[in-house]
Write an enzyme that holds these catalytic residues in place. Structure first.
Site, short mmCIF file in Angstrom:
data_model
loop_
_atom_site.label_atom_id
_atom_site.label_comp_id
_atom_site.label_asym_id
_atom_site.label_seq_id
_atom_site.Cartn_x
_atom_site.Cartn_y
_atom_site.Cartn_z
N LYS A 75 0.78 -1.14 -0.11
CA LYS A 75 0.03 0.05 0.23
C LYS A 75 0.79 1.25 0.25
CE LYS A 75 -2.30 -1.28 3.60
NZ LYS A 75 -1.98 -2.95 3.76
N THR A 76 1.93 1.34 0.87
CA THR A 76 2.68 2.45 0.85
C THR A 76 3.62 2.59 -0.18
OG1 THR A 76 3.10 2.17 3.51
CG2 THR A 76 4.44 3.67 2.30
N ASP B 102 -1.53 6.54 6.29
CA ASP B 102 -1.86 5.30 6.40
C ASP B 102 -2.85 4.87 7.90
OD1 ASP B 102 -1.06 2.37 6.48
OD2 ASP B 102 1.00 2.64 7.11
N THR C 139 -6.45 -1.53 6.51
CA THR C 139 -6.31 -3.08 6.59
C THR C 139 -7.74 -3.65 5.96
OG1 THR C 139 -6.82 -3.14 8.86
CG2 THR C 139 -4.60 -3.61 8.13
N ARG D 295 6.55 -8.15 1.87
CA ARG D 295 7.43 -7.87 2.87
C ARG D 295 7.97 -8.88 3.46
NH1 ARG D 295 4.69 -4.24 6.46
NH2 ARG D 295 5.59 -2.58 5.35
P1 ATP Z 1 1.93 -1.64 5.82
O1 ATP Z 1 0.46 -1.44 5.81
O2 ATP Z 1 2.54 -2.47 6.78
O3 ATP Z 1 2.68 -0.03 5.67
P2 ATP Z 1 2.24 -1.80 3.05
O4 ATP Z 1 1.26 -2.63 2.33
O5 ATP Z 1 2.32 -0.32 2.93
O6 ATP Z 1 2.57 -2.25 4.32
P3 ATP Z 1 4.84 -1.61 1.83
O7 ATP Z 1 5.44 -0.98 2.77
O8 ATP Z 1 4.35 -1.07 0.48
O9 ATP Z 1 3.45 -2.65 2.33
O10 ATP Z 1 5.64 -3.07 1.13
C1 ATP Z 1 6.60 -3.68 1.86
C2 ATP Z 1 7.81 -3.92 1.04
O11 ATP Z 1 7.50 -5.00 0.18
C3 ATP Z 1 8.23 -2.88 0.18
O12 ATP Z 1 9.55 -2.78 0.64
C4 ATP Z 1 8.26 -3.43 -1.18
O13 ATP Z 1 9.75 -3.78 -1.42
C5 ATP Z 1 7.78 -4.91 -1.11
N1 ATP Z 1 6.78 -4.78 -2.18
C6 ATP Z 1 5.38 -4.65 -1.95
N2 ATP Z 1 4.58 -4.85 -2.96
C7 ATP Z 1 5.48 -5.18 -3.79
C8 ATP Z 1 5.29 -5.38 -5.23
N3 ATP Z 1 4.15 -5.44 -5.74
N4 ATP Z 1 6.24 -5.50 -5.92
C9 ATP Z 1 7.50 -5.51 -5.56
N5 ATP Z 1 7.80 -5.29 -4.19
C10 ATP Z 1 6.95 -5.05 -3.51
#
Ligand code: ATP
Length: 331
Positions: A61-62, A106, A155, A214
């Site tokens: 998401k981030t 977030d 979430t 992640r």
């Molecule tokens: P949170 O809700 O805990 O913040 P999030 O959903 O925002 O988590 P991210 O922080 O965007 O998740 O992703 C976590 C890690 O996973 C990032 O560092 C990224 O490298 C990797 N990642 C996530 N999605 C992808 C994707 N589609 N392709 C490649 N790498 C990804």
């Protein structure tokens, strides 16, 4: 919660983040929809609709929020629901936004109620009313906010109030990644980190990554260490297998909370059915955390089912934890 990131991990992740939609692996549907929406906005020279991203932690998401700003060539401002305690916190953020900026919030479902109401008018009319004083003498001072795009992450979209949800023009739900998508994430990360990873090694790590990029990246770090210290640096199937055993990584990729929930369900409640709240109390977590963070993967992995009478462990859950499944039918 295990799928959440520590500060140190955030720094490591920053280097592995996909920078463009094209680099973002998987989530094909959301990616296509976003790409059309962003192209439209770019063509019109106007900020796109507000975007809501929902799904379990660690699915990107981030990363997507950063990509949206990047693709629009605008700055990004990051904050989170819990950080916005008072309406004033939000006013300070909103009035400092540059025109077209992307504001990422977030855990937007955890924003305090007075701030949430202020956000409605900012999202709709790019205006906020700051109320000075109390009672009959109170005056509302309207302040303009530069046109911006809000990207909210949660979430579960259902945790948002109706009026909040209605103000997002576009909602994307991120789902767990398939093993082959995780292999692609791992191959990309390995390239960036300069780790030699064989296809079989990648498949082994992907299978234990809980459908979550992640976690895939986290496990890659562990197997890299192992490969360097105990082998010749190459992550083969055998090296990955041995490393994941040393680190007690669950064969299905379950994390600490997943295992705690499943173990309580099987051992303490005989496999259920048991209500969500009772189950959550028994593992010392909020029902919301169990429902949004552990359950989606347990459901997806076929280890838990929801019935009208509560949560029930499947025979596969008993077997996975090393118990004999009971003979009775699932309720
Ligand atoms: P949170 O809700 O805990 O913040 P999030 O959903 O925002 O988590 P991210 O922080 O965007 O998740 O992703 C976590 C890690 O996973 C990032 O560092 C990224 O490298 C990797 N990642 C996530 N999605 C992808 C994707 N589609 N392709 C490649 N790498 C990804």
């Amino acid at each position: 919660v295990a799928a959440a990131a520590t500060a140190e991990e955030r720094a490591f992740e920053a280097g592995l983040r996909p920078r463009t939609l094209a680099e973002f692996v998987g989530q094909r549907k959301a990616r296509e929809q976003l790409s059309i929406m962003l192209a439209g906005a770019r063509g019109r020279g106007r900020p796109p609709d507000h975007v809501l991203l929902s799904g379990p932690p660690g699915l990107g998401k981030t990363s997507l929020a950063m990509i949206i700003a990047q693709e629009l060539a605008v700055p990004l401002r990051l904050t989170s629901g819990p950080a916005i305690e008072r309406a004033g916190d939000l006013v300070a953020i909103l009035t400092a936004l540059a025109p077209g900026e992307v504001l990422f919030i977030d855990e937007i479902h955890r924003i305090a109620r007075p701030a949430e109401e202020l956000l409605y008018s900012a999202m709709e009319d790019f205006r906020v009313d700051v109320v000075l004083g109390k009672g009959p003498g109170a005056t509302a001072i309207p302040l303009d906010v530069a046109p911006f795009t809000l990207v909210g992450a949660t979430t579960r979209a259902g945790l948002l109030t109706g009026p909040m949800r209605d103000r997002f023009g576009f909602t994307a739900h991120l789902d767990f990644y398939d093993p082959d998508e995780l292999v692609a994430v791992l191959a990309r990360s390995a390239r960036l980190l300069g780790v030699e990873l064989t296809p079989e090694g990648a498949t082994e790590v992907a299978g234990r990554s809980r459908g979550t990029p992640r976690i895939a990246n986290r496990l890659l770090r562990r197997v890299r260490d192992y490969a360097e210290v105990r082998a010749d640096g190459v992550v083969t199937l055998d090296v990955a297998h041995a490393a994941l055993r040393v680190y007690d990584v669950d064969p299905l990729g379950l994390d600490r909370l997943d295992r705690a929930v499943l173990t309580a369900l099987v051992k303490r409640f005989g496999g259920g059915p048991v209500g969500l709240t009772t189950l959550a109390v028994s593992v010392g977590e909020e029902p919301e955390t169990v429902e949004d963070v552990a359950e989606p993967f347990l459901l997806r992995a076929g280890l838990l089912v929801r019935t009208s009478r509560g949560r029930v462990a499947t025979p596969a859950a008993f077997t996975h934890l090393g118990f004999d499944p009971p003979d009775q039918e699932l309720g």
